[in-house]
Design an enzyme around this catalytic site. Structure first.
Site, PDB file in Angstrom:
ATOM      1  N   ASN A   9       0.880  -1.086  -0.217  1.00 25.07           N
ATOM      2  CA  ASN A   9       0.029   0.124   0.179  1.00 25.07           C
ATOM      3  C   ASN A   9       0.640   1.228   0.139  1.00 25.07           C
ATOM      4  O   ASN A   9       1.629   1.538   1.373  1.00 25.07           O
ATOM      5  CB  ASN A   9      -0.752  -0.109   1.652  1.00 25.07           C
ATOM      6  CG  ASN A   9      -1.809   1.306   1.354  1.00 25.07           C
ATOM      7  OD1 ASN A   9      -1.606   1.860   0.032  1.00 25.07           O
ATOM      8  ND2 ASN A   9      -2.398   1.617   2.723  1.00 25.07           N
ATOM      9  N   TRP A  10       0.888   1.710  -1.619  1.00 27.76           N
ATOM     10  CA  TRP A  10       1.934   3.172  -1.528  1.00 27.76           C
ATOM     11  C   TRP A  10       1.412   3.949  -0.679  1.00 27.76           C
ATOM     12  O   TRP A  10       2.227   5.467  -0.597  1.00 27.76           O
ATOM     13  CB  TRP A  10       2.180   3.261  -2.963  1.00 27.76           C
ATOM     14  CG  TRP A  10       3.327   2.417  -2.963  1.00 27.76           C
ATOM     15  CD1 TRP A  10       3.647   1.160  -2.526  1.00 27.76           C
ATOM     16  CD2 TRP A  10       3.075   2.818  -5.159  1.00 27.76           C
ATOM     17  NE1 TRP A  10       4.283   0.998  -4.027  1.00 27.76           N
ATOM     18  CE2 TRP A  10       3.739   0.997  -5.287  1.00 27.76           C
ATOM     19  CE3 TRP A  10       2.585   3.484  -5.934  1.00 27.76           C
ATOM     20  CZ2 TRP A  10       4.538   0.700  -6.339  1.00 27.76           C
ATOM     21  CZ3 TRP A  10       2.996   3.506  -6.866  1.00 27.76           C
ATOM     22  CH2 TRP A  10       4.091   2.632  -7.217  1.00 27.76           C
ATOM     23  N   LYS A  11       0.571   4.364  -0.019  1.00 31.32           N
ATOM     24  CA  LYS A  11      -0.622   5.562   0.851  1.00 31.32           C
ATOM     25  C   LYS A  11      -0.124   5.885  -0.115  1.00 31.32           C
ATOM     26  O   LYS A  11       0.006   6.149  -1.841  1.00 31.32           O
ATOM     27  CB  LYS A  11      -0.316   5.875   1.764  1.00 31.32           C
ATOM     28  CG  LYS A  11       0.486   4.593   2.748  1.00 31.32           C
ATOM     29  CD  LYS A  11      -0.039   4.493   4.103  1.00 31.32           C
ATOM     30  CE  LYS A  11      -0.242   3.124   4.698  1.00 31.32           C
ATOM     31  NZ  LYS A  11       0.122   3.034   6.224  1.00 31.32           N
ATOM     32  N   HIS A  95      -8.869   1.583   4.921  1.00 31.95           N
ATOM     33  CA  HIS A  95      -8.074   1.734   6.027  1.00 31.95           C
ATOM     34  C   HIS A  95      -8.426   2.300   6.986  1.00 31.95           C
ATOM     35  O   HIS A  95      -9.086   3.704   6.912  1.00 31.95           O
ATOM     36  CB  HIS A  95      -7.187   1.723   5.007  1.00 31.95           C
ATOM     37  CG  HIS A  95      -5.039   1.811   4.969  1.00 31.95           C
ATOM     38  ND1 HIS A  95      -5.049   2.944   6.466  1.00 31.95           N
ATOM     39  CD2 HIS A  95      -5.052   0.658   5.234  1.00 31.95           C
ATOM     40  CE1 HIS A  95      -4.230   2.391   6.852  1.00 31.95           C
ATOM     41  NE2 HIS A  95      -3.584   1.165   5.896  1.00 31.95           N
ATOM     42  N   GLU A  97      -6.651   4.456   8.169  1.00 32.21           N
ATOM     43  CA  GLU A  97      -6.053   6.453   7.831  1.00 32.21           C
ATOM     44  C   GLU A  97      -7.280   6.720   7.396  1.00 32.21           C
ATOM     45  O   GLU A  97      -7.390   8.038   7.867  1.00 32.21           O
ATOM     46  CB  GLU A  97      -4.900   6.266   6.757  1.00 32.21           C
ATOM     47  CG  GLU A  97      -3.965   5.967   7.723  1.00 32.21           C
ATOM     48  CD  GLU A  97      -2.186   5.602   7.229  1.00 32.21           C
ATOM     49  OE1 GLU A  97      -2.752   5.535   5.618  1.00 32.21           O
ATOM     50  OE2 GLU A  97      -1.392   4.427   7.800  1.00 32.21           O
ATOM     51  N   GLU A 167      -4.570  -4.764  10.702  1.00 37.87           N
ATOM     52  CA  GLU A 167      -3.628  -4.052  11.088  1.00 37.87           C
ATOM     53  C   GLU A 167      -4.374  -3.003  12.705  1.00 37.87           C
ATOM     54  O   GLU A 167      -4.879  -2.095  12.207  1.00 37.87           O
ATOM     55  CB  GLU A 167      -3.925  -2.664   9.518  1.00 37.87           C
ATOM     56  CG  GLU A 167      -3.857  -3.151   7.783  1.00 37.87           C
ATOM     57  CD  GLU A 167      -2.334  -2.304   6.817  1.00 37.87           C
ATOM     58  OE1 GLU A 167      -2.294  -2.980   6.704  1.00 37.87           O
ATOM     59  OE2 GLU A 167      -3.873  -1.227   7.333  1.00 37.87           O
ATOM     60  N   GLY A 173       3.448   2.580  10.200  1.00 35.22           N
ATOM     61  CA  GLY A 173       4.338   3.398  10.395  1.00 35.22           C
ATOM     62  C   GLY A 173       5.137   3.794  11.326  1.00 35.22           C
ATOM     63  O   GLY A 173       5.928   4.957  12.437  1.00 35.22           O
ATOM     64  N   SER A 213       4.202  -2.202   9.795  1.00 35.07           N
ATOM     65  CA  SER A 213       5.519  -2.462  10.594  1.00 35.07           C
ATOM     66  C   SER A 213       5.972  -3.472   9.414  1.00 35.07           C
ATOM     67  O   SER A 213       7.317  -3.931  10.763  1.00 35.07           O
ATOM     68  CB  SER A 213       5.890  -2.279  11.469  1.00 35.07           C
ATOM     69  OG  SER A 213       4.941  -0.431  11.715  1.00 35.07           O
ATOM     70  N   GLY A 234       3.137  -1.280   4.219  1.00 35.41           N
ATOM     71  CA  GLY A 234       3.006   0.293   4.073  1.00 35.41           C
ATOM     72  C   GLY A 234       4.870   1.157   3.918  1.00 35.41           C
ATOM     73  O   GLY A 234       5.005   0.522   2.307  1.00 35.41           O
ATOM     74  N   GLY A 235       5.783   1.400   4.203  1.00 30.97           N
ATOM     75  CA  GLY A 235       6.730   2.071   3.774  1.00 30.97           C
ATOM     76  C   GLY A 235       7.663   0.979   3.656  1.00 30.97           C
ATOM     77  O   GLY A 235       7.666   1.472   2.362  1.00 30.97           O
TER      78      GLY A 235
HETATM   79  P1  13P Z   1       3.995   0.784   7.268  1.00 34.14           P
HETATM   80  O1  13P Z   1       4.130  -0.871   6.873  1.00 34.14           O
HETATM   81  O2  13P Z   1       4.397   1.542   7.383  1.00 34.14           O
HETATM   82  O3  13P Z   1       3.426   0.153   9.120  1.00 34.14           O
HETATM   83  O4  13P Z   1       1.603   1.302   7.054  1.00 34.14           O
HETATM   84  C1  13P Z   1       0.983  -0.379   7.332  1.00 34.14           C
HETATM   85  C2  13P Z   1      -0.449  -0.083   6.563  1.00 34.14           C
HETATM   86  O5  13P Z   1      -0.993   0.984   6.449  1.00 34.14           O
HETATM   87  C3  13P Z   1      -0.528  -1.178   5.152  1.00 34.14           C
HETATM   88  O6  13P Z   1      -1.671  -1.078   4.502  1.00 34.14           O
END
Ligand code: 13P
Length: 249
Positions: A9-11, A95, A97, A167, A173, A213, A234-235
């Site tokens: 997930n690149w956000k 998600h 967020e 999640e 993050g 993470s 994510g990251g």
């Molecule tokens: P991180 O891997 O950056 O913690 O993010 C997880 C995430 O929200 C994937 O959707």
């Protein structure tokens, strides 16, 4: 046997040019990776570039959000049909967020799941508790509410087409991963909910991804848990090399 899924997930990261460069680097690194489904979710503006760049590879492209109506006066929104036409195969729904910052509710998540399924997309429904909820011993209550709300009124056949992502908000993050055991416990709980809401057979086939993470150095431990069917990254999905090494856990 559930087929693993590794999803990135690149956000709100990457331009179209960065997207093309990423896929040029990623494709050869995962060319022989037939052990799992590989999914990348770029922002809307990079979807077409990603679909084009992923042609001839086994990488599927997903969107990060959608609207539940097929079309209409909804400024700034995108429908499932539009995503499908753009070449998406899946869509992330609810998600944390979006729940935290954009008012996503379980009711809307449910409408989106249904609309995604109706359009032929795979919904990747996200659930997860906050730190306060975990510390307040409310994890199961929150997961149950989000799960039941998100899959409400789905038929068993529809339910068989969704992917669930657990999640925990406190692990996103933050560099603070749930231990494989903690994640597996939550997954097991979600699978029990699925068995109760649908059938034990459906629950047994449901793929539940862990997100929060996930990095190249902790993916192996997570994937060693039978309850964990993959990861939503994510990251660490932003760098082709790191994401490839997660894919090739
Ligand atoms: P991180 O891997 O950056 O913690 O993010 C997880 C995430 O929200 C994937 O959707």
């Amino acid at each position: 046997m559930r087929r693993p899924v590794i999803a990135g997930n690149w956000k709100m990261y990457k331009t179209q040019a960065e997207t093309r460069a990423y896929f040029a680097a990623l494709a050869p690194l995962v060319a022989g990776s037939t052990h799992c489904d590989i999914v990348v979710a770029p922002p809307f503006t990079a979807l077409a570039a990603a679909v084009e760049a992923a042609k001839g590879t086994s990488i599927s492209i997903a969107a990060q959000n959608m609207h539940w109506e097929t079309e209409g006066a909804f400024t700034g929104e995108i429908s499932a049909g539009m995503l499908l036409e753009a070449g998406c195969r899946a869509v992330i729904i609810a998600h944390s967020e979006r729940r935290q910052f954009f008012g996503e509710t379980d009711e809307r998540a449910n409408k989106k799941v249904k609309a995604a399924l109706a359009a032929g997309l795979t919904p990747l429904l996200c659930v997860g508790e906050s730190l306060a909820e975990r510390e307040g011993k409310k994890t199961e209550e929150v997961l149950e509410r989000q799960f039941r709300g998100g899959v409400a009124a789905l038929t068993s056949a529809e339910f068989s087409r969704i992917i669930l992502a657990y999640e925990p908000v406190w692990a996103i993050g933050t560099g603070r991963t749930a231990t494989p055991e903690m994640a597996a416990e939550a997954h097991q709980f979600l699978r029990q909910l699925a068995a109760a809401a649908f059938t034990p057979e459906r629950a047994d086939m449901l793929r539940i991804l862990y997100g929060g993470s996930v990095k190249p150095d902790n993916i192996k431990g997570l994937m060693a848990q039978v309850e964990i069917d993959g990861a939503l990254v994510g990251g660490a999905s932003l760098k082709a090399e790191a994401f490839a090494s997660i894919v090739n856990f």
